[in-house]
Design an enzyme around this catalytic site. Structure first.
Site, mmCIF file in Angstrom:
data_model
loop_
_atom_site.group_PDB
_atom_site.id
_atom_site.type_symbol
_atom_site.label_atom_id
_atom_site.label_comp_id
_atom_site.label_asym_id
_atom_site.label_seq_id
_atom_site.Cartn_x
_atom_site.Cartn_y
_atom_site.Cartn_z
ATOM 1 N N HIS A 141 -7.685 -5.392 -0.151
ATOM 2 C CA HIS A 141 -6.481 -4.729 -0.188
ATOM 3 C C HIS A 141 -5.705 -5.090 1.106
ATOM 4 O O HIS A 141 -4.699 -5.481 1.121
ATOM 5 C CB HIS A 141 -6.904 -3.302 0.095
ATOM 6 C CG HIS A 141 -5.505 -2.458 0.265
ATOM 7 N ND1 HIS A 141 -4.604 -2.528 -0.728
ATOM 8 C CD2 HIS A 141 -5.178 -1.515 1.058
ATOM 9 C CE1 HIS A 141 -3.603 -1.757 -0.483
ATOM 10 N NE2 HIS A 141 -3.876 -0.992 0.773
ATOM 11 N N ASP A 156 -8.234 -6.989 -4.585
ATOM 12 C CA ASP A 156 -7.848 -5.596 -4.543
ATOM 13 C C ASP A 156 -8.506 -4.501 -5.058
ATOM 14 O O ASP A 156 -8.200 -4.441 -6.302
ATOM 15 C CB ASP A 156 -6.184 -5.482 -4.031
ATOM 16 C CG ASP A 156 -5.660 -3.980 -3.483
ATOM 17 O OD1 ASP A 156 -6.713 -3.473 -3.221
ATOM 18 O OD2 ASP A 156 -4.875 -4.017 -3.253
ATOM 19 N N SER A 172 0.924 -1.217 0.122
ATOM 20 C CA SER A 172 0.144 -0.126 0.074
ATOM 21 C C SER A 172 0.822 1.198 -0.043
ATOM 22 O O SER A 172 1.794 1.331 -0.759
ATOM 23 C CB SER A 172 -0.906 -0.102 1.169
ATOM 24 O OG SER A 172 -1.865 0.852 1.121
#
Lengths: 377, 199
Positions: free
Chosen positions: A343, A310, A145
């Site tokens: 995610h 995701d 991320s």
């Protein structure tokens, strides 16, 4: 493995905005041992609300690190072989200088007078830390991320200092959708009367409602439709039928409220504003859109990982990075790992991720013995 | 497609392994779990890249330390600049590609040389199976039923040679194998596997 967060101080840091912060402090932890050649160091870069406590059991809180399933003896980032460093990002609120830190000029917290920071500023401070530890070249920089953004920033800003990078579930620039979710979070905080233009540190009242709503939105984006359906479905919370009021009916409501409230006790609302802004400004090409230019003199090895479910950092964003590197004949390995966790997968669905990270690091360590600092091209 | 086993199980790998010059840049199309590339890296010091469509295989290849990426073979090739590699290898996969001619052209664009191996559809065992059963041949070389075979383009050694003549693709070397034994007489009838070095 009991670990302690340490801290390093530097006189000042110049920022992308033109501002200078002085002094600046950075909280960090290390795991494993640095070898004599100082060639086995790996920097772990954390995601948005992460901190320096990536692995082991915290001496202070007794809690495991946020990536404890990936870092440790025999794990993907094997601390029997590698010296692993993780630091809290610039602008954060867990030991590194951020808006909640005291401004030496006024003796009061910076609050909104804190300069706006960027992902590159974060990497710049990490570099100061790495150099202060006597390390000239990292075996790898790895993170998911926002951590992946920092890894990419390292590869392009300091290619001579990184043999490899592992950007996971990330992007080379924040998209309109990603900016949009961040803006909802910021507006929720700023709409809370207790936010008080950011000057809440002495008031005794935190902008808890705004911050928890921001976090609720965040949590939705970290999961997938499927993982939410599996985990919560339409199950009711401690009741058999609807309440016909606006209390908690569904499990998912309860979960989001719980997560939101919990977050308020550990995260500073102003840090939320500053760090999301840094994410939104992130564009490896500085607005040109020409990713090939950003990677021009980069000889670093890449392991790019995305996850099929995701939707916050969709696979296509990783594939854009991979495609450009391939066009430049860069050294890139890529896999779109199958997962239903959305995610969050890089934090929780780690079996396959462990396998490929371990293999990639081993082969990077092997080439490190022979390769020039520019790597293979 | 015959299983991509260990190096010793794949006689064409031995030939290809000898053809590839030490220290060269190699792209393996359909690299599977990356065993062959890993072998080339370890034994020939090549700079290796692999493309593989299967996520599970790419994972294994990366675990092995090979810079492999998950992608479609046709699409993957288009991204590479001209002459980016010394060798582009297509081992036992030509018969599975949707557009073999396009793949071959692309291989010679991105690579100085191309190495192609494929199972020979002209082999006597295939001819015999077809002749006696009247059904799509199912043999040691082509072990699949017609409805689940990954093979979509069947070619013999003669087919490949005439394509190379017509296109033209310059054939530098050719090797014919039955098992791991070299075949010198009537290869289109006797050889199970062919390996061609183009360019």
């Amino acid at each position: 493995m009991v670990v302690e967060t340490r801290s390093a101080q530097f006189d000042s840091i110049s920022l992308d905005s033109g501002a200078t912060l002085s002094p600046v402090e950075i909280a960090y932890e290390t795991y494993g041992h640095l070898n004599d050649a100082k060639s086995n160091a790996i920097l772990i870069t954390h995601a948005f609300t992460g901190d320096a406590h990536a692995a082991g059991i915290s001496h202070e809180t007794g809690k495991p690190g946020w990536w404890d399933n990936m870092i440790g003896p025999g794990k993907a980032f094997d601390t029997d072989r590698y010296f692993v460093i993780c630091s809290n990002v610039l602008g954060g609120c867990q030991g590194t200088t951020g808006p909640g830190a005291k401004n030496p000029a006024t003796g009061r917290p910076y609050a909104m007078s804190f300069p706006v920071i960027t992902i590159r500023d974060m990497a710049r401070l990490q570099r100061m830390l790495v150099q202060s530890l006597g390390i000239e070249r990292l075996l790898s920089v790895a993170g998911g991320s926002m951590g992946g953004m920092q890894a990419l920033e390292w590869a392009t800003s300091y290619p001579e200092m990184v043999l490899s990078v592992i950007p996971i579930a990330t992007t080379w620039r924040h998209s309109a959708q990603q900016i949009a979710f961040n803006e909802v979070g910021r507006q929720a905080i700023m709409a809370d009367p207790d936010w008080s233009e950011g000057n809440y540190y002495d008031s005794g009242k935190l902008p808890g409602r705004g911050l928890s709503i921001a976090r609720m939105v965040g949590h939705i984006t970290y999961m997938s439709d499927e993982s939410m359906r599996e985990k919560f479905g339409r199950r009711l919370r401690e009741k058999e039928k609807f309440g016909f009021d606006f209390g908690v009916d569904f499990e998912i409501e309860s979960y989001l409220r719980y997560r939101g409230n919990q977050f308020v006790s550990r995260f500073d609302a102003n840090s939320y504003l500053y760090i999301t802004k840094a994410e939104d400004y992130f564009d490896l090409t500085n607005g040109t859109g020409r990713l090939a230019d950003a990677f021009r003199d980069v000889g670093t090895r890449f392991l790019v990982i995305s996850f099929t479910s995701d939707w916050l950092y969709p696979s296509y964003q990783s594939q854009e990075i991979v495609r450009v590197l391939r066009r430049m004949n860069g050294d890139v390995a890529y896999c779109d790992l199958q997962s239903n966790y959305g995610h969050d997968a890089f934090l929780v669905d780690i079996a396959e991720q462990t396998e490929i990270v371990r293999g990639f690091l081993e082969s990077t360590a092997r080439t490190a013995l022979t390769a020039s600092p520019k790597g293979v091209r | 497609m015959p299983g991509k086993g260990k190096l010793s199980d794949r006689p064409d790998f031995h030939i290809i392994g000898e053809l590839v010059e030490a220290g060269s840049r190699v792209l393996d199309l359909g690299c599977g779990e990356g065993e062959f590339l890993a072998w080339l890296v370890a034994n020939k010091g090549v700079v290796a890249r692999g493309v593989e469509i299967s996520a599970a295989k790419v994972r294994k290849a990366i675990t092995r330390g090979v810079s492999a990426y998950q992608g479609d073979l046709d699409e993957g090739l288009a991204d590479y600049p001209d002459q980016a590699f010394d060798y582009v290898i297509l081992s036992q996969t030509l018969q599975e590609t949707k557009a073999p001619l396009h793949v071959l052209r692309e291989m010679l664009r991105v690579g100085r040389r191309a190495i192609v191996s494929f199972p020979n559809f002209g082999h006597w065992s295939v001819r015999r199976a077809m002749l006696f059963t009247g059904q799509a041949p199912k043999t040691e070389l082509f072990p699949y039923d017609w409805y689940n075979s990954p093979n979509i383009h069947f070619l013999s050694i003669n087919d490949f040679e005439s394509l190379c003549r017509e296109t033209p693709f310059p054939i530098s070397k050719r090797y014919f194998l039955s098992g791991s034994r070299r075949v010198t007489v009537a290869p289109n009838l006797m050889a199970q596997t062919a390996v061609f070095l183009l360019g």
